[in-house]
Design an enzyme around this catalytic site. Sequence first.
Site, PDB file in Angstrom:
ATOM      1  N   ARG A   1      57.819  38.390  41.903  1.00 28.01           N
ATOM      2  CA  ARG A   1      59.170  38.706  41.442  1.00 28.01           C
ATOM      3  C   ARG A   1      60.292  38.424  42.413  1.00 28.01           C
ATOM      4  O   ARG A   1      61.450  38.433  42.022  1.00 28.01           O
ATOM      5  CB  ARG A   1      59.221  40.157  40.960  1.00 28.01           C
ATOM      6  CG  ARG A   1      58.570  40.298  39.593  1.00 28.01           C
ATOM      7  CD  ARG A   1      58.414  41.730  39.190  1.00 28.01           C
ATOM      8  NE  ARG A   1      57.468  42.397  40.081  1.00 28.01           N
ATOM      9  CZ  ARG A   1      57.120  43.652  39.975  1.00 28.01           C
ATOM     10  NH1 ARG A   1      57.650  44.404  39.037  1.00 28.01           N
ATOM     11  NH2 ARG A   1      56.250  44.177  40.808  1.00 28.01           N
TER      12      ARG A   1
ATOM     13  N   ARG B   1      57.505  33.550  33.887  1.00 25.67           N
ATOM     14  CA  ARG B   1      56.786  34.708  33.351  1.00 25.67           C
ATOM     15  C   ARG B   1      57.461  35.345  32.129  1.00 25.67           C
ATOM     16  O   ARG B   1      56.862  36.214  31.501  1.00 25.67           O
ATOM     17  CB  ARG B   1      56.652  35.774  34.443  1.00 25.67           C
ATOM     18  CG  ARG B   1      55.448  35.631  35.357  1.00 25.67           C
ATOM     19  CD  ARG B   1      54.138  35.882  34.624  1.00 25.67           C
ATOM     20  NE  ARG B   1      54.205  37.020  33.728  1.00 25.67           N
ATOM     21  CZ  ARG B   1      54.142  38.276  34.095  1.00 25.67           C
ATOM     22  NH1 ARG B   1      53.974  38.588  35.340  1.00 25.67           N
ATOM     23  NH2 ARG B   1      54.223  39.250  33.208  1.00 25.67           N
TER      24      ARG B   1
ATOM     25  N   TYR C   1      41.729  53.121  41.008  1.00 26.51           N
ATOM     26  CA  TYR C   1      42.376  52.848  39.711  1.00 26.51           C
ATOM     27  C   TYR C   1      41.477  53.268  38.548  1.00 26.51           C
ATOM     28  O   TYR C   1      41.951  53.822  37.546  1.00 26.51           O
ATOM     29  CB  TYR C   1      42.724  51.362  39.578  1.00 26.51           C
ATOM     30  CG  TYR C   1      43.941  50.972  40.378  1.00 26.51           C
ATOM     31  CD1 TYR C   1      45.198  51.463  40.048  1.00 26.51           C
ATOM     32  CD2 TYR C   1      43.835  50.116  41.468  1.00 26.51           C
ATOM     33  CE1 TYR C   1      46.318  51.115  40.795  1.00 26.51           C
ATOM     34  CE2 TYR C   1      44.956  49.758  42.219  1.00 26.51           C
ATOM     35  CZ  TYR C   1      46.189  50.264  41.870  1.00 26.51           C
ATOM     36  OH  TYR C   1      47.294  49.925  42.605  1.00 26.51           O
TER      37      TYR C   1
ATOM     38  N   ARG D   1      51.884  38.806  48.340  1.00 23.56           N
ATOM     39  CA  ARG D   1      52.851  38.824  47.228  1.00 23.56           C
ATOM     40  C   ARG D   1      53.965  37.797  47.408  1.00 23.56           C
ATOM     41  O   ARG D   1      55.105  38.033  46.987  1.00 23.56           O
ATOM     42  CB  ARG D   1      53.458  40.215  47.036  1.00 23.56           C
ATOM     43  CG  ARG D   1      52.473  41.241  46.539  1.00 23.56           C
ATOM     44  CD  ARG D   1      52.190  41.036  45.054  1.00 23.56           C
ATOM     45  NE  ARG D   1      51.121  41.922  44.606  1.00 23.56           N
ATOM     46  CZ  ARG D   1      51.332  43.156  44.139  1.00 23.56           C
ATOM     47  NH1 ARG D   1      52.539  43.629  44.031  1.00 23.56           N
ATOM     48  NH2 ARG D   1      50.311  43.887  43.751  1.00 23.56           N
TER      49      ARG D   1
ATOM     50  N   ASP E   1      44.962  39.069  40.063  1.00 25.06           N
ATOM     51  CA  ASP E   1      45.145  40.488  40.375  1.00 25.06           C
ATOM     52  C   ASP E   1      43.774  41.101  40.649  1.00 25.06           C
ATOM     53  O   ASP E   1      42.758  40.597  40.155  1.00 25.06           O
ATOM     54  CB  ASP E   1      45.843  41.238  39.238  1.00 25.06           C
ATOM     55  CG  ASP E   1      46.371  42.589  39.710  1.00 25.06           C
ATOM     56  OD1 ASP E   1      47.488  42.635  40.251  1.00 25.06           O
ATOM     57  OD2 ASP E   1      45.643  43.585  39.582  1.00 25.06           O
TER      58      ASP E   1
HETATM   59  O1  CP3 Z   1      51.366  36.401  45.849  1.00 25.07           O
HETATM   60  C1  CP3 Z   1      50.325  37.100  45.751  1.00 25.07           C
HETATM   61  O2  CP3 Z   1      50.015  37.959  46.583  1.00 25.07           O
HETATM   62  C2  CP3 Z   1      49.369  36.719  44.641  1.00 25.07           C
HETATM   63  C3  CP3 Z   1      48.910  37.552  43.670  1.00 25.07           C
HETATM   64  C4  CP3 Z   1      48.537  39.017  43.704  1.00 25.07           C
HETATM   65  C5  CP3 Z   1      48.999  39.913  42.698  1.00 25.07           C
HETATM   66  N1  CP3 Z   1      48.339  41.096  42.829  1.00 25.07           N
HETATM   67  C6  CP3 Z   1      49.979  39.571  41.660  1.00 25.07           C
HETATM   68  C7  CP3 Z   1      50.713  40.660  40.979  1.00 25.07           C
HETATM   69  C8  CP3 Z   1      47.635  39.727  44.498  1.00 25.07           C
HETATM   70  C9  CP3 Z   1      46.909  39.265  45.734  1.00 25.07           C
HETATM   71  C10 CP3 Z   1      47.508  41.030  43.924  1.00 25.07           C
HETATM   72  C11 CP3 Z   1      46.564  42.051  44.399  1.00 25.07           C
HETATM   73  C12 CP3 Z   1      46.788  43.451  44.041  1.00 25.07           C
HETATM   74  N2  CP3 Z   1      47.038  43.970  42.806  1.00 25.07           N
HETATM   75  C13 CP3 Z   1      46.652  44.530  44.930  1.00 25.07           C
HETATM   76  C14 CP3 Z   1      46.314  44.401  46.379  1.00 25.07           C
HETATM   77  C15 CP3 Z   1      47.499  43.962  47.146  1.00 25.07           C
HETATM   78  C16 CP3 Z   1      48.495  45.035  47.450  1.00 25.07           C
HETATM   79  O3  CP3 Z   1      49.661  44.847  47.070  1.00 25.07           O
HETATM   80  O4  CP3 Z   1      48.118  46.027  48.062  1.00 25.07           O
HETATM   81  C17 CP3 Z   1      46.879  45.724  44.224  1.00 25.07           C
HETATM   82  C18 CP3 Z   1      46.883  47.117  44.765  1.00 25.07           C
HETATM   83  C19 CP3 Z   1      47.120  45.347  42.866  1.00 25.07           C
HETATM   84  C20 CP3 Z   1      47.384  46.253  41.715  1.00 25.07           C
HETATM   85  C21 CP3 Z   1      48.743  45.957  41.172  1.00 25.07           C
HETATM   86  N3  CP3 Z   1      49.000  44.905  40.329  1.00 25.07           N
HETATM   87  C22 CP3 Z   1      49.975  46.615  41.453  1.00 25.07           C
HETATM   88  C23 CP3 Z   1      50.130  47.839  42.318  1.00 25.07           C
HETATM   89  C24 CP3 Z   1      50.991  45.909  40.760  1.00 25.07           C
HETATM   90  C25 CP3 Z   1      52.472  46.145  40.787  1.00 25.07           C
HETATM   91  C26 CP3 Z   1      53.026  46.863  39.639  1.00 25.07           C
HETATM   92  C27 CP3 Z   1      54.533  46.685  39.566  1.00 25.07           C
HETATM   93  O5  CP3 Z   1      54.981  46.084  38.580  1.00 25.07           O
HETATM   94  O6  CP3 Z   1      55.234  47.116  40.490  1.00 25.07           O
HETATM   95  C28 CP3 Z   1      50.341  44.850  40.065  1.00 25.07           C
HETATM   96  C29 CP3 Z   1      50.995  43.850  39.223  1.00 25.07           C
HETATM   97  C30 CP3 Z   1      51.188  42.541  39.881  1.00 25.07           C
HETATM   98  N4  CP3 Z   1      50.207  41.837  40.528  1.00 25.07           N
HETATM   99  C31 CP3 Z   1      52.378  41.786  39.901  1.00 25.07           C
HETATM  100  C32 CP3 Z   1      52.086  40.592  40.584  1.00 25.07           C
HETATM  101  C33 CP3 Z   1      52.990  39.422  40.831  1.00 25.07           C
HETATM  102  C34 CP3 Z   1      53.686  42.195  39.249  1.00 25.07           C
HETATM  103  C35 CP3 Z   1      53.602  42.024  37.767  1.00 25.07           C
HETATM  104  C36 CP3 Z   1      54.629  41.089  37.171  1.00 25.07           C
HETATM  105  O7  CP3 Z   1      55.162  40.203  37.844  1.00 25.07           O
HETATM  106  O8  CP3 Z   1      54.854  41.247  35.961  1.00 25.07           O
END
Ligand code: CP3
Length: 349
Positions: free
Chosen positions: A36, A45, A156, A32, A81
């Site tokens: 954000r 974004r 999920y 991550r 994602d």
């Molecule tokens: O920098 C990075 O790591 C690159 C991108 C990345 C994202 N998601 C971007 C993202 C990666 C590798 C993921 C994988 C992902 N997505 C996982 C496995 C990694 C982990 O954290 O365990 C999981 C469980 C998800 C599912 C998911 N997607 C969650 C739990 C969330 C967060 C929800 C929230 O808003 O708190 C997301 C959304 C997400 N994926 C965001 C980002 C940058 C946030 C959304 C946004 O910025 O609007």
Amino acid sequence: MEPMTTTTHTDSALVRAARGEDAPHTPVWFMRQAGRSLPEYRELRAGIGMLDTIRRPDLVAEITLQPVRRHGVDAAILFSDIVVPVAAAGVDVDIVAGTGPVVAEPIRAPQDVARLRRLDPVDVSYVDEAVRLTTAALGDTPLIGFAGAPFTLASYLVEGGPSRTHAKTKALMYGDPETWHALCARLAENALTFLRVQIDAGVAAVQLFDSWVGALSEADYRRFVLPHSERVLTGLADAGVPRIHFGVGTGELLGAMGEAGADVVGVDWRTPLDVATGRIGAGKSVQGNLDPTTLFAPWEVIEAEVRRVLDQGRAAPGHIFNLGHGVIPETDPAVLTRVTELVHTLSVR
Ligand code: CP3
């Protein structure tokens, strides 16, 4: 399809450490790292949904590069994602800010599994294009591709959204093992297709995210999950890129995860890397494992913890420095830059 990139990054610190070879310094990147915590990300974004952003290769390349420019990390991770291939295979799923993936019609019965189609590479052609654009812009910095592991994606799909207990997921697993295995087999097959698309387009390494698998006992992991994750990881044995296998709360699962076929096992902050190395078994590198909340502590504490993680990482044939889980959005990005510099300074050989 032939990779368009001219470099395979086999001499990068990331790939060398993943293979247990000598590296000029311990490579560091952060799960991550894009997202954000960075003001430039929040600006880009504004007004565009998460999945719409992911379908725009120009935006993906820019967001993926932002943390590399800012922190000087040793690898980029593709901005995407884990639910992307699920959406591309026909499931109605959205990513809701502050919540995570939300599935309109959860998969809980035998006939539901068919709604998750077999993924065709053309379903994710925008990911192929994004990887090509991003690797061209990154030059010498390796790009990590990724997929969600069957258990975490199934959780999920079955729950319909994030869950603390994974109760519905386990109800399906125990109550209808046949449907459970059919769902996980399809998820594994699609993960393999999704990772192959990224590898063919030029990623230098891949990570299989099983973020929520720590909810299982070792016995259940072996019976219900390991064969499916193993199918993904061993299915890439001939692909020529290192495979990283990551989960959270996996202290009791590290031995079994070490058998799943990865080159590197990711470890969270609960298990010291030297202890983890003993559990994972010979010949595997480790990735991790600074507690992401440590980044909110005074610098003296952070520095001492970075030193400890580097020391304990020396027990493994190779160590990729990372957090034990993703960067918390409120993290001060200047601290991430400083940690990156510290890891490089302390580990230079
Ligand atoms: O920098 C990075 O790591 C690159 C991108 C990345 C994202 N998601 C971007 C993202 C990666 C590798 C993921 C994988 C992902 N997505 C996982 C496995 C990694 C982990 O954290 O365990 C999981 C469980 C998800 C599912 C998911 N997607 C969650 C739990 C969330 C967060 C929800 C929230 O808003 O708190 C997301 C959304 C997400 N994926 C965001 C980002 C940058 C946030 C959304 C946004 O910025 O609007």
